[in-house]
Structure formats: C-alpha cells, structure tokens
Design an enzyme around this catalytic site. Structure first.
Site, PDB file in Angstrom:
ATOM      1  N   ILE A 130     -36.003  -9.401  29.856  1.00  7.52           N
ATOM      2  CA  ILE A 130     -35.073  -9.380  30.996  1.00  7.52           C
ATOM      3  C   ILE A 130     -35.077  -8.010  31.685  1.00  7.52           C
ATOM      4  CG2 ILE A 130     -32.917  -8.739  29.776  1.00  7.52           C
ATOM      5  CD1 ILE A 130     -33.364 -11.336  32.610  1.00  7.52           C
ATOM      6  N   SER A 143     -36.377   2.437  23.822  1.00 11.83           N
ATOM      7  CA  SER A 143     -36.928   1.190  23.310  1.00 11.83           C
ATOM      8  C   SER A 143     -37.892   1.550  22.202  1.00 11.83           C
ATOM      9  CB  SER A 143     -37.644   0.444  24.448  1.00 11.83           C
ATOM     10  OG  SER A 143     -37.667  -0.931  24.231  1.00 11.83           O
ATOM     11  N   ARG A 144     -37.809   0.806  21.084  1.00 15.22           N
ATOM     12  CA  ARG A 144     -38.598   1.185  19.902  1.00 15.22           C
ATOM     13  C   ARG A 144     -40.093   1.019  20.127  1.00 15.22           C
ATOM     14  NH1 ARG A 144     -35.964  -3.246  16.307  1.00 15.22           N
ATOM     15  NH2 ARG A 144     -36.860  -4.276  18.116  1.00 15.22           N
ATOM     16  N   LYS A 199     -25.559 -10.286  29.262  1.00 18.36           N
ATOM     17  CA  LYS A 199     -24.804 -11.396  28.702  1.00 18.36           C
ATOM     18  C   LYS A 199     -25.511 -11.895  27.442  1.00 18.36           C
ATOM     19  CE  LYS A 199     -26.715 -14.887  28.752  1.00 18.36           C
ATOM     20  NZ  LYS A 199     -28.003 -15.636  28.468  1.00 18.36           N
ATOM     21  N   ASP A 212     -27.150 -19.596  24.445  1.00 17.80           N
ATOM     22  CA  ASP A 212     -27.688 -18.457  25.202  1.00 17.80           C
ATOM     23  C   ASP A 212     -27.837 -18.849  26.677  1.00 17.80           C
ATOM     24  OD1 ASP A 212     -29.089 -15.704  25.321  1.00 17.80           O
ATOM     25  OD2 ASP A 212     -30.544 -17.077  26.199  1.00 17.80           O
TER      26      ASP A 212
HETATM   27  P1  NAP Z   1     -36.097  -9.648  24.165  1.00 21.67           P
HETATM   28  O1  NAP Z   1     -37.177  -9.460  25.171  1.00 21.67           O
HETATM   29  O2  NAP Z   1     -36.392 -10.444  22.932  1.00 21.67           O
HETATM   30  O3  NAP Z   1     -35.497  -8.264  23.668  1.00 21.67           O
HETATM   31  C1  NAP Z   1     -35.319  -7.170  24.510  1.00 21.67           C
HETATM   32  C2  NAP Z   1     -35.752  -5.895  23.828  1.00 21.67           C
HETATM   33  O4  NAP Z   1     -34.763  -5.512  22.881  1.00 21.67           O
HETATM   34  C3  NAP Z   1     -37.031  -6.038  23.006  1.00 21.67           C
HETATM   35  O5  NAP Z   1     -38.173  -5.878  23.798  1.00 21.67           O
HETATM   36  C4  NAP Z   1     -36.889  -4.971  21.952  1.00 21.67           C
HETATM   37  O6  NAP Z   1     -37.419  -3.748  22.431  1.00 21.67           O
HETATM   38  C5  NAP Z   1     -35.396  -4.837  21.800  1.00 21.67           C
HETATM   39  N1  NAP Z   1     -34.992  -5.507  20.561  1.00 21.67           N
HETATM   40  C6  NAP Z   1     -35.304  -6.743  20.153  1.00 21.67           C
HETATM   41  N2  NAP Z   1     -34.738  -7.008  18.962  1.00 21.67           N
HETATM   42  C7  NAP Z   1     -34.062  -5.913  18.636  1.00 21.67           C
HETATM   43  C8  NAP Z   1     -33.277  -5.562  17.527  1.00 21.67           C
HETATM   44  N3  NAP Z   1     -33.086  -6.409  16.509  1.00 21.67           N
HETATM   45  N4  NAP Z   1     -32.730  -4.328  17.499  1.00 21.67           N
HETATM   46  C9  NAP Z   1     -32.921  -3.473  18.514  1.00 21.67           C
HETATM   47  N5  NAP Z   1     -33.677  -3.748  19.588  1.00 21.67           N
HETATM   48  C10 NAP Z   1     -34.221  -4.964  19.644  1.00 21.67           C
HETATM   49  O7  NAP Z   1     -34.809 -10.297  24.831  1.00 21.67           O
HETATM   50  P2  NAP Z   1     -34.499 -10.669  26.346  1.00 21.67           P
HETATM   51  O8  NAP Z   1     -34.979 -12.041  26.635  1.00 21.67           O
HETATM   52  O9  NAP Z   1     -34.903  -9.581  27.250  1.00 21.67           O
HETATM   53  O10 NAP Z   1     -32.908 -10.791  26.257  1.00 21.67           O
HETATM   54  C11 NAP Z   1     -32.084  -9.649  26.043  1.00 21.67           C
HETATM   55  C12 NAP Z   1     -30.673 -10.000  26.490  1.00 21.67           C
HETATM   56  O11 NAP Z   1     -30.711 -10.369  27.877  1.00 21.67           O
HETATM   57  C13 NAP Z   1     -30.076 -11.210  25.761  1.00 21.67           C
HETATM   58  O12 NAP Z   1     -28.711 -11.011  25.525  1.00 21.67           O
HETATM   59  C14 NAP Z   1     -30.294 -12.365  26.723  1.00 21.67           C
HETATM   60  O13 NAP Z   1     -29.305 -13.378  26.590  1.00 21.67           O
HETATM   61  C15 NAP Z   1     -30.151 -11.658  28.070  1.00 21.67           C
HETATM   62  N6  NAP Z   1     -30.852 -12.363  29.141  1.00 21.67           N
HETATM   63  C16 NAP Z   1     -32.129 -12.784  28.977  1.00 21.67           C
HETATM   64  C17 NAP Z   1     -32.750 -13.523  30.005  1.00 21.67           C
HETATM   65  C18 NAP Z   1     -34.172 -14.000  29.889  1.00 21.67           C
HETATM   66  O14 NAP Z   1     -34.635 -14.740  30.783  1.00 21.67           O
HETATM   67  N7  NAP Z   1     -34.916 -13.626  28.877  1.00 21.67           N
HETATM   68  C19 NAP Z   1     -32.049 -13.814  31.183  1.00 21.67           C
HETATM   69  C20 NAP Z   1     -30.773 -13.302  31.340  1.00 21.67           C
HETATM   70  C21 NAP Z   1     -30.177 -12.588  30.320  1.00 21.67           C
HETATM   71  P3  NAP Z   1     -38.068  -2.677  21.403  1.00 21.67           P
HETATM   72  O15 NAP Z   1     -38.728  -3.460  20.298  1.00 21.67           O
HETATM   73  O16 NAP Z   1     -39.003  -1.898  22.250  1.00 21.67           O
HETATM   74  O17 NAP Z   1     -36.893  -1.880  20.898  1.00 21.67           O
END
Ligand code: NAP
Length: 311
Positions: free
Chosen positions: A15, A37-38, A91, A169
């Site tokens: 996101i 970011s890790r 969110k 979600d």
């Molecule tokens: P994601 O890509 O799986 O995670 C985002 C980043 O967070 C990862 O690249 C990782 O970066 C870090 N991360 C992942 N697991 C972690 C952990 N256990 N501890 C610390 N850092 C961690 O997730 P996302 O889809 O972007 O969603 C993130 C948030 O945005 C959620 O709450 C989701 O509901 C919301 N959201 C997502 C979307 C969508 O379309 N995907 C849309 C609207 C809102 P590093 O490994 O580099 O630290």
C-alpha cells in the site's frame, strides 16, 4: 505559507508503494523525508531498518505514516507519538481497540495529531450518498463485499493471523463507508463467520445490524472469482440507492447521479495536512467496534482449508 510536513513512511510494502508514495508526491504541504522498513529502501531518501533507528538518527521528520500490518503497529505508533511526531495510521487503526485508546490519550498528552485513516470514506461518491441518506434515512441496507483474496493479497500471511482480521480487512472498508453514510446509529445483532480449517481468521462473514427504523445485512466473502463486488444498496423513500465499485459510482433507481475518479489517498493526505495544521486529531473507531462485535457475537463455521498457491 507553512513549511511542508516532513513525513517518514514506515513499512514500504504494497500500500505504501501503490498509494502513499504517489499521494504524498501529489499533495501540497507534505513531503517524503525518510523510510523505515526492514527490507526496503528508496534511492535518494534516508532509509532505516526500523522506526527506532529512524528516531535515533540525525534526520528531521515531523510525522510518520504507518503502512505496516496492524499487528505490531502499536509499538511503532507509541514510539513515534512519544517522540512528539504526528501519526497517520493505515486502516484498521490497530489490532485491538484498547491500543487505539492508549494512542489517542498519548497523542492528546503530546499535543500532536493522530489520524486513524479510512481510505474508502474518501471514495468519490461517499459524500453524495451521505447527503442523500441524511434527507432520506434508509429502511433497509444490503452490503455486498466480495473479492478474490488470491488476487488482492497474494502471499500475505499476516491477514490470516490473529489481528489480521481475515475477510474483515476489506470488509472494514465497507463498514467505514456504511457508518459514514447511514444516519442511524447501528448495532450488530448477528454474526456468522466462516473459518478455513487451517486458518486463524475468517474467509467469509455474514452480519446483521439494526438501528432506529433500519436493518442492515452485510455479506463479506474472499472466495469471489470473476466480477468483484463492492456494493452498498439502500432502500429509501426516495428510491433505491446503489453505491457501487467501492464508492466510485452512485445510482438512484438505476439512474446515475454521481461518479468520479479514484483520489482516495490524495484525500487522506489533504485531510492529514489539515489536521496537523489545525492541531487536531481524527480517531473514529466505529468500524473497528463493529468488527470486534462480529468476533464477540460470531458463530463459528468451519469451511474448506485455504491454500494460497502464490509463494
Ligand atoms: P504488506 O505489503 O504485507 O506490508 C507492508 C510492509 O510492512 C511490508 O513490506 C514490510 O516491510 C512491513 N511488515 C510486514 N510485516 C511486518 C511485521 N510483522 N512487522 C513489521 N513490519 C512488517 O501490507 P500492505 O498490503 O501494504 O498493508 C499494510 C496495511 O495497509 C494494512 O493494514 C492494510 O489493511 C492496509 N491497506 C492495504 C491495502 C492493499 O491494497 N494492500 C489497501 C488499503 C489499506 P519490511 O519487511 O521492509 O519491514
């Protein structure tokens, strides 16, 4: 003119890349100052592995946008608020309700902004739907939010873990719109949750709500293939209102009355700038309250195991 808010993104994942980076670039009053970011970094932007490293470094930031999954975000938000930074939460705002109450109290104590963002509320036709329903309160509402988890969340494991919310979600996006447009206060009175045999979070949910002279049914399902459905249909004395495509299109008795282009995240960042400039907070937990109630009142049904073929 005030200086731009120097903002760091925490969790440079899906996101953050899809929406936050372009929205920040397009919004006056905010600029990208750092990344924490890790496993990811951006060329030309100071990058750190964790928020603790960012806070300890000699880089000036005023705010953070937390784009990590909900589990573990509390510690990041707490550290940022404690350091006197403004915080923009993706969110859902947290993995539990209590953590948000604690963060809100801390933000108040520190005199900084806490923004619990709900991007779907910034979909182009949500405002028009709210206005129409304010004058014509609905007697019945049907929410249908059905999408293909394999397409939208390939390989993401946190969504299936406790605190990841499973089908809530996306479902919480529907609830964020529902609670913004329906004028009556709603209370959940039925919840049926379908848990894959091998997962800790539901893949489908069927909910019932009631309020003053209104009933609401909501069906969330992550097993949808083919057309994706993000609809809210409301029966009113003015006719049948249909807010479809996640809030991008609005019809009344089949006639289109509003439509627009996606600008949800630009809307969120404009709001964040406004909150910071005004020294305000915006923390509405109502969508998450309904999700918590759905788990509290939920009848559990075991369904077929879910395997995500995408590594
Ligand atoms: P994601 O890509 O799986 O995670 C985002 C980043 O967070 C990862 O690249 C990782 O970066 C870090 N991360 C992942 N697991 C972690 C952990 N256990 N501890 C610390 N850092 C961690 O997730 P996302 O889809 O972007 O969603 C993130 C948030 O945005 C959620 O709450 C989701 O509901 C919301 N959201 C997502 C979307 C969508 O379309 N995907 C849309 C609207 C809102 P590093 O490994 O580099 O630290």
């Amino acid at each position: 003119m005030s200086a731009a808010i120097r903002l760091a993104i925490v969790g440079l994942g899906k996101i953050a890349r899809d929406q936050h980076l372009p929205a920040i670039a397009a919004t006056d009053g905010v600029e990208l100052a750092a990344i924490a970011s890790r496993n990811a970094a951006l060329d030309g932007v100071p990058s750190f592995a964790t928020i603790e490293e960012l806070l300890a470094a000699d880089v000036s930031v005023d705010a953070v946008a937390l784009c990590t999954p909900p589990q573990g975000r509390f510690e990041q938000a707490h550290a940022a608020l404690h350091a006197g930074l403004h915080v923009f939460l993706e969110k859902p705002p947290g993995a539990t309700l209590a953590e948000i109450l604690i963060l809100e109290k801390l933000a108040r104590l520190k005199g900084v902004t806490l923004f619990a963002s709900w991007h779907s509320r910034f979909a182009p036709c949500v405002g028009a739907a709210r206005t129409l329903l304010a004058d014509n309160p609905p007697s019945h509402v049907r929410v249908t939010w059905k999408e293909d988890v394999r397409h939208w969340h390939p390989g993401q494991q946190w969504i299936w873990e406790p605190g990841g919310l499973g089908v809530f979600d996306p479902g919480i996006n529907a609830l964020s719109i529902l609670t913004a447009i329906v004028p009556q206060a709603l209370r959940l009175d039925r919840s049926d949750l379908s848990f894959p045999a091998n997962r800790a979070a539901p893949i489908a949910a069927s909910l019932g709500f009631s309020g003053e002279a209104v009933t609401v049914e909501a069906e969330f399902d992550w097993r949808q293939t083919g057309p994706q459905i993000w609809d809210i249909e409301a029966q009113t004395r003015a006719g049948t209102l249909l807010l479809s495509e996640g809030g991008a299109r609005l019809t009344l008795d089949g006639d289109e009355i509003a439509a627009g282009e996606d600008a949800e995240y630009r809307g969120l960042y404009a709001r964040f700038v406004e909150l910071v400039r005004g020294g305000q907070r915006d923390v509405d937990v109502e969508p998450l309250v309904h999700v918590a109630d759905a788990f509290m009142l939920g009848r559990r049904h075991a369904v077929e195991a879910f395997e995500d073929e995408v590594a």
